[in-house]
Design a protein around this motif. Structure first.
Motif, PDB file in Angstrom:
ATOM      1  N   GLY A 113      10.731  19.204   7.469  1.00 16.08           N
ATOM      2  CA  GLY A 113       9.407  18.091   7.797  1.00 16.08           C
ATOM      3  C   GLY A 113       9.652  17.221   6.199  1.00 16.08           C
ATOM      4  O   GLY A 113       9.409  16.351   5.832  1.00 16.08           O
ATOM      5  N   GLU A 114      10.430  17.188   5.053  1.00  7.91           N
ATOM      6  CA  GLU A 114      10.907  16.789   4.008  1.00  7.91           C
ATOM      7  C   GLU A 114      11.483  15.710   4.200  1.00  7.91           C
ATOM      8  O   GLU A 114      12.581  15.243   4.574  1.00  7.91           O
ATOM      9  N   VAL A 115      11.437  14.661   3.804  1.00  3.22           N
ATOM     10  CA  VAL A 115      11.753  13.002   3.155  1.00  3.22           C
ATOM     11  C   VAL A 115      12.765  12.983   2.024  1.00  3.22           C
ATOM     12  O   VAL A 115      11.578  12.686   1.149  1.00  3.22           O
ATOM     13  N   ARG A 116      14.331  13.540   1.241  1.00  2.69           N
ATOM     14  CA  ARG A 116      14.222  13.170  -0.089  1.00  2.69           C
ATOM     15  C   ARG A 116      15.527  12.641  -0.066  1.00  2.69           C
ATOM     16  O   ARG A 116      16.228  11.987   0.440  1.00  2.69           O
ATOM     17  N   ALA A 117      14.211  11.317  -1.036  1.00  3.51           N
ATOM     18  CA  ALA A 117      15.644  10.876  -1.473  1.00  3.51           C
ATOM     19  C   ALA A 117      16.417  11.008  -2.554  1.00  3.51           C
ATOM     20  O   ALA A 117      16.475  12.132  -3.213  1.00  3.51           O
ATOM     21  N   LEU A 118      17.261  10.044  -2.445  1.00  3.84           N
ATOM     22  CA  LEU A 118      18.474  10.890  -3.445  1.00  3.84           C
ATOM     23  C   LEU A 118      19.455   9.386  -4.263  1.00  3.84           C
ATOM     24  O   LEU A 118      19.792   8.503  -3.406  1.00  3.84           O
ATOM     25  N   LEU A 119      19.083   9.353  -5.220  1.00  2.00           N
ATOM     26  CA  LEU A 119      19.238   8.144  -6.228  1.00  2.00           C
ATOM     27  C   LEU A 119      20.583   8.387  -7.287  1.00  2.00           C
ATOM     28  O   LEU A 119      20.551   9.899  -7.783  1.00  2.00           O
ATOM     29  N   GLY A 120      21.471   7.740  -7.872  1.00  2.00           N
ATOM     30  CA  GLY A 120      21.571   7.475  -9.316  1.00  2.00           C
ATOM     31  C   GLY A 120      22.838   6.710  -8.570  1.00  2.00           C
ATOM     32  O   GLY A 120      23.144   6.126  -8.230  1.00  2.00           O
ATOM     33  N   ARG A 121      23.033   6.160 -10.502  1.00  2.00           N
ATOM     34  CA  ARG A 121      23.968   5.087 -10.345  1.00  2.00           C
ATOM     35  C   ARG A 121      25.484   5.307  -9.116  1.00  2.00           C
ATOM     36  O   ARG A 121      25.502   6.541  -8.869  1.00  2.00           O
ATOM     37  N   ASN A 122      26.708   4.318  -9.382  1.00  2.00           N
ATOM     38  CA  ASN A 122      27.608   4.502  -8.770  1.00  2.00           C
ATOM     39  C   ASN A 122      28.197   5.580  -9.887  1.00  2.00           C
ATOM     40  O   ASN A 122      28.537   5.354 -10.959  1.00  2.00           O
ATOM     41  N   GLY A 123      29.109   6.821  -8.639  1.00  4.42           N
ATOM     42  CA  GLY A 123      29.720   7.287  -9.332  1.00  4.42           C
ATOM     43  C   GLY A 123      28.591   9.072  -9.718  1.00  4.42           C
ATOM     44  O   GLY A 123      29.352  10.193 -10.882  1.00  4.42           O
ATOM     45  N   ALA A 124      27.593   8.693  -9.484  1.00  5.71           N
ATOM     46  CA  ALA A 124      26.813  10.090 -10.352  1.00  5.71           C
ATOM     47  C   ALA A 124      27.022  11.282  -9.370  1.00  5.71           C
ATOM     48  O   ALA A 124      26.063  12.830 -10.050  1.00  5.71           O
ATOM     49  N   GLY A 125      27.695  11.218  -7.653  1.00  4.69           N
ATOM     50  CA  GLY A 125      27.526  11.948  -7.523  1.00  4.69           C
ATOM     51  C   GLY A 125      26.968  12.914  -5.958  1.00  4.69           C
ATOM     52  O   GLY A 125      27.477  13.577  -5.184  1.00  4.69           O
ATOM     53  N   LYS A 126      25.981  11.816  -6.182  1.00  7.60           N
ATOM     54  CA  LYS A 126      25.864  11.740  -4.704  1.00  7.60           C
ATOM     55  C   LYS A 126      26.708  11.730  -3.303  1.00  7.60           C
ATOM     56  O   LYS A 126      25.916  13.007  -2.965  1.00  7.60           O
ATOM     57  N   ARG A 132       9.453   9.782  11.700  1.00  5.71           N
ATOM     58  CA  ARG A 132       9.224  10.390  13.270  1.00  5.71           C
ATOM     59  C   ARG A 132      10.058  11.598  13.705  1.00  5.71           C
ATOM     60  O   ARG A 132       9.515  13.074  13.741  1.00  5.71           O
ATOM     61  N   VAL A 133      11.646  11.410  12.764  1.00  4.53           N
ATOM     62  CA  VAL A 133      12.789  12.586  12.493  1.00  4.53           C
ATOM     63  C   VAL A 133      11.681  13.759  11.664  1.00  4.53           C
ATOM     64  O   VAL A 133      11.493  14.830  12.117  1.00  4.53           O
ATOM     65  N   ALA A 134      11.358  13.546  10.551  1.00  2.16           N
ATOM     66  CA  ALA A 134      10.522  14.299   9.822  1.00  2.16           C
ATOM     67  C   ALA A 134       9.546  14.885   9.948  1.00  2.16           C
ATOM     68  O   ALA A 134       9.425  15.785   9.412  1.00  2.16           O
ATOM     69  N   SER A 135       8.866  14.345  10.973  1.00  2.00           N
ATOM     70  CA  SER A 135       7.087  14.752  11.577  1.00  2.00           C
ATOM     71  C   SER A 135       8.281  16.022  13.103  1.00  2.00           C
ATOM     72  O   SER A 135       6.789  16.273  12.592  1.00  2.00           O
ATOM     73  N   ARG A 136       8.931  15.706  13.193  1.00  2.00           N
ATOM     74  CA  ARG A 136       9.563  16.819  13.801  1.00  2.00           C
ATOM     75  C   ARG A 136       9.984  18.719  13.195  1.00  2.00           C
ATOM     76  O   ARG A 136      10.825  18.962  13.900  1.00  2.00           O
ATOM     77  N   SER A 143       0.779  -1.249   0.135  1.00  2.00           N
ATOM     78  CA  SER A 143       0.123   0.054   0.177  1.00  2.00           C
ATOM     79  C   SER A 143       0.477   1.466  -0.198  1.00  2.00           C
ATOM     80  O   SER A 143       1.812   1.092   0.369  1.00  2.00           O
ATOM     81  N   ASP A 144       0.559   2.298  -0.641  1.00  4.20           N
ATOM     82  CA  ASP A 144       0.716   3.369  -0.519  1.00  4.20           C
ATOM     83  C   ASP A 144       0.872   4.508   0.768  1.00  4.20           C
ATOM     84  O   ASP A 144       0.228   5.312   0.624  1.00  4.20           O
ATOM     85  N   THR A 145       1.969   4.457   1.803  1.00  2.00           N
ATOM     86  CA  THR A 145       2.096   5.194   2.425  1.00  2.00           C
ATOM     87  C   THR A 145       2.347   6.043   2.866  1.00  2.00           C
ATOM     88  O   THR A 145       3.156   7.513   3.834  1.00  2.00           O
ATOM     89  N   THR A 146       3.228   6.684   1.751  1.00  2.00           N
ATOM     90  CA  THR A 146       4.086   7.940   1.795  1.00  2.00           C
ATOM     91  C   THR A 146       3.375   9.246   2.007  1.00  2.00           C
ATOM     92  O   THR A 146       1.820   9.067   2.051  1.00  2.00           O
ATOM     93  N   ALA A 147       3.959   9.258   2.540  1.00  3.29           N
ATOM     94  CA  ALA A 147       3.151  10.974   3.865  1.00  3.29           C
ATOM     95  C   ALA A 147       2.968  12.117   2.207  1.00  3.29           C
ATOM     96  O   ALA A 147       4.063  12.038   1.377  1.00  3.29           O
ATOM     97  N   PRO A 148       2.550  12.829   2.488  1.00  5.10           N
ATOM     98  CA  PRO A 148       2.493  13.922   1.445  1.00  5.10           C
ATOM     99  C   PRO A 148       3.604  14.633   1.687  1.00  5.10           C
ATOM    100  O   PRO A 148       4.339  15.195   2.750  1.00  5.10           O
ATOM    101  N   ALA A 149       3.847  15.273   0.653  1.00  8.25           N
ATOM    102  CA  ALA A 149       5.269  15.911   1.100  1.00  8.25           C
ATOM    103  C   ALA A 149       5.472  17.354   0.859  1.00  8.25           C
ATOM    104  O   ALA A 149       3.767  17.873   1.791  1.00  8.25           O
ATOM    105  N   ALA A 150       6.573  18.053   1.561  1.00  7.43           N
ATOM    106  CA  ALA A 150       6.655  18.510   2.713  1.00  7.43           C
ATOM    107  C   ALA A 150       6.051  20.542   1.789  1.00  7.43           C
ATOM    108  O   ALA A 150       5.937  20.624   0.683  1.00  7.43           O
TER     109      ALA A 150
END
Length: 507
Positions: free
Chosen positions: A42-55, A197-201, A2-9
């Motif tokens: 309050g935003e949870v931002r995922a950071l994605l990229g291949r190896n060497g992408a700069g993350k 919980r961290v983001a909710s604060r 199920s989609d439990t993603t919180a609404p964006a900040a």
């Protein structure tokens, strides 16, 4: 799921971190090229990229570990301006790296306050420390006794102590680098709940992970990086796996998929047969066959269970299920039994487990089997050198001589020597765990050639890599491993980076 993603900040919440036009170069490579990045309270931002992408480079700049060559970084509206780690921490940046930095002999409370003990006049207020730890754990919903020695905690709870330590400083921005990569799915859930919980604060959270099921569970938005640049930031809700993979790979992905010389097995008895293999808690119900003359790729991202699977097949970890070598069941795989059956493994950690640094190249290559270098039970140095010289020539290893300490060789030449060890031992089944990690482009091509040559001589090769783009270049068949299970098999023209990446990441 199920989609439990919180609404964006909300767009009017505080910007806790902003990167503008950040560029960072190292000798021979541009790691970041004009990157822009922004995250809100309050935003949870995922950071994605291949190896060497700069993350990793972006994380180091936000954490104050390094300064950009050009561009600006602001934390809470205040320029970081190359102030370093201390300045970043003062402005409210907390970072939890992939490798744990806890002191196992200290309690959970002591680890939370490491370097900032409460008290005064040279005395530590242990009561205040325990009370503070209890408060932080309660806020995060973590059930850990502050007095428990960290070394006695399960890995998932150790990861929670790391997060709690960063959260105790009340950060504006919390950066989590692959926090669940070493955890099974059930263990990871407790970490994800703590992140929510961290983001909710009101804390902005940068969450680095390749597990799309986790990202959909915890993140509001996802930023995709490619070749040192931020490609796009999109809401997690509605972002399909195909869309994310497309952003990660870009329009040039097809240029990396030139098919190698392929061989299809003609049936018959596989050299290695695996059925319902389980290595708790990371691998469950894995089955496949590996045939003579075949290079079978096993593609999986960090934490997928790749290394655990290979270690079990080599006898270094207990496992359930059945393993057969050349049609003969192996009742209890052990390193000695598997080696005698012709199974060789090159470990992921080449420096820590693959070589003996101060021994010569030749000694490193013959150490698995001294039979060809001894007489009447005595190892003959001249014979060791002679055998080593032959292997050095055969594998085109660049070394001043067979007795050169292997630590003096480049990573690529060290890796070729580790593979040479199993050639010397006459192994028929090669388990190669990240065989090209940390080697240059020329050495990679040479290792691909060695692997193909060995397969051409009848060996069976299991080629494991997290750099999924290399699998189409060397493999005849590819299996995708995700969360300890196989999620796709590709042959012929279906061995493409898009297909493998989608199977390895899909939620």
């Amino acid at each position: 799921m199920s989609d439990t993603t919180a609404p964006a900040a909300a767009p009017d919440t505080e910007v806790v971190a902003r990167v503008r036009g950040a560029t960072k170069s190292y000798p021979g490579v541009t790691a970041l090229d004009g990157a822009d990045f922004e995250i809100r309270s309050g935003e949870v931002r995922a950071l994605l990229g291949r190896n060497g992408a700069g993350k990793s480079t972006l994380i180091r700049l936000l954490s104050g570990v390094e300064a950009p060559d050009a561009g600006d970084i602001e934390i809470g509206g205040t320029p970081l301006a190359g102030g370093g780690i201390r300045r970043a921490a003062e402005l409210g940046v907390g970072t939890v790296y992939q490798e744990l930095s806890l002191v196992p002999e200290l309690s959970a409370a002591e680890n939370l306050y490491l370097g900032s003990w409460p008290g005064g006049r040279g005395r530590i207020d242990y009561a205040a420390m325990r009370a503070g730890a209890e408060e932080v754990f309660a806020e995060l919903g973590v059930d850990i006794s502050p007095q428990t020695r960290v070394g006695e905690l399960p890995l998932a709870q150790q990861q929670l102590v790391e997060i709690a330590r960063a959260f105790r400083a009340r950060p504006r921005l919390l950066i989590l680098d692959e926090p669940t990569s070493a955890l099974a799915a059930a263990e990871a859930e407790t970490v994800l709940e703590a992140v929510t919980r961290v983001a909710s604060r009101g804390v902005g959270v940068v969450y680095v992970s390749h597990r799309l099921d986790e990202i959909r569970r915890v993140a509001d938005t996802v930023t995709v990086m490619r070749d040192g640049a931020v490609v796009e930031t999109v809401p997690v809700r509605g972002a399909t796996t195909a869309r994310i993979v497309s952003l990660m790979l870009g329009g040039d992905a097809g240029q990396e998929q030139a098919p190698p010389r392929r061989r299809a097995h003609a049936g018959g008895t596989p050299l290695l047969s695996v059925r319902d293999l389980s290595v708790p808690p990371k691998v469950e119900g894995v089955s496949f066959d590996l045939y003579p003359g075949e290079v079978l790729g096993l593609g999986g991202l960090m934490g997928s269970g790749r290394t655990e699977l290979l270690r079990a097949l080599a006898g270094f970890a207990p496992c359930g299920g059945t393993v057969e070598v050349d049609g003969t069941p192996v009742a209890r795989p052990t390193p000695r039994a598997m080696r005698r059956l012709g199974v060789g493994i090159t470990p992921e950690d080449r420096k820590g487990e693959g070589v003996v640094p101060l021994l010569g190249v030749s000694e490193n290559m013959v150490m698995t089997w001294f039979g060809g270098a001894s007489r009447a039970g005595t190892v003959l140095p001249s014979r060791v050198s002679s055998l080593g010289r032959d292997l050095i020539d055969r594998l085109s290893i660049k070394a001043s001589g067979p007795d050169t300490p292997i630590v003096n060789l480049s990573g690529g030449n060290q890796q070729k020597a580790v593979i040479g060890r199993w050639l010397h031992a006459g192994s028929r089944i090669l388990l190669l765990d990240e065989p090209t990690r940390g080697v240059d482009v020329e050495a990679k091509a040479q290792i691909y050639g060695i692997v193909r040559e060995l397969a051409g001589q009848g060996a069976a090769v299991l080629f494991v890599s997290s750099e999924l783009e290399e699998l189409p270049l060397v493999c005849d068949r590819v299996l995708a491993l995700r969360a300890g299970r196989l999620h796709g098999e590709f042959t012929g023209d279906d061995i493409t980076l898009d297909n493998i990446m989608a199977a390895a990441m899909a939620a």
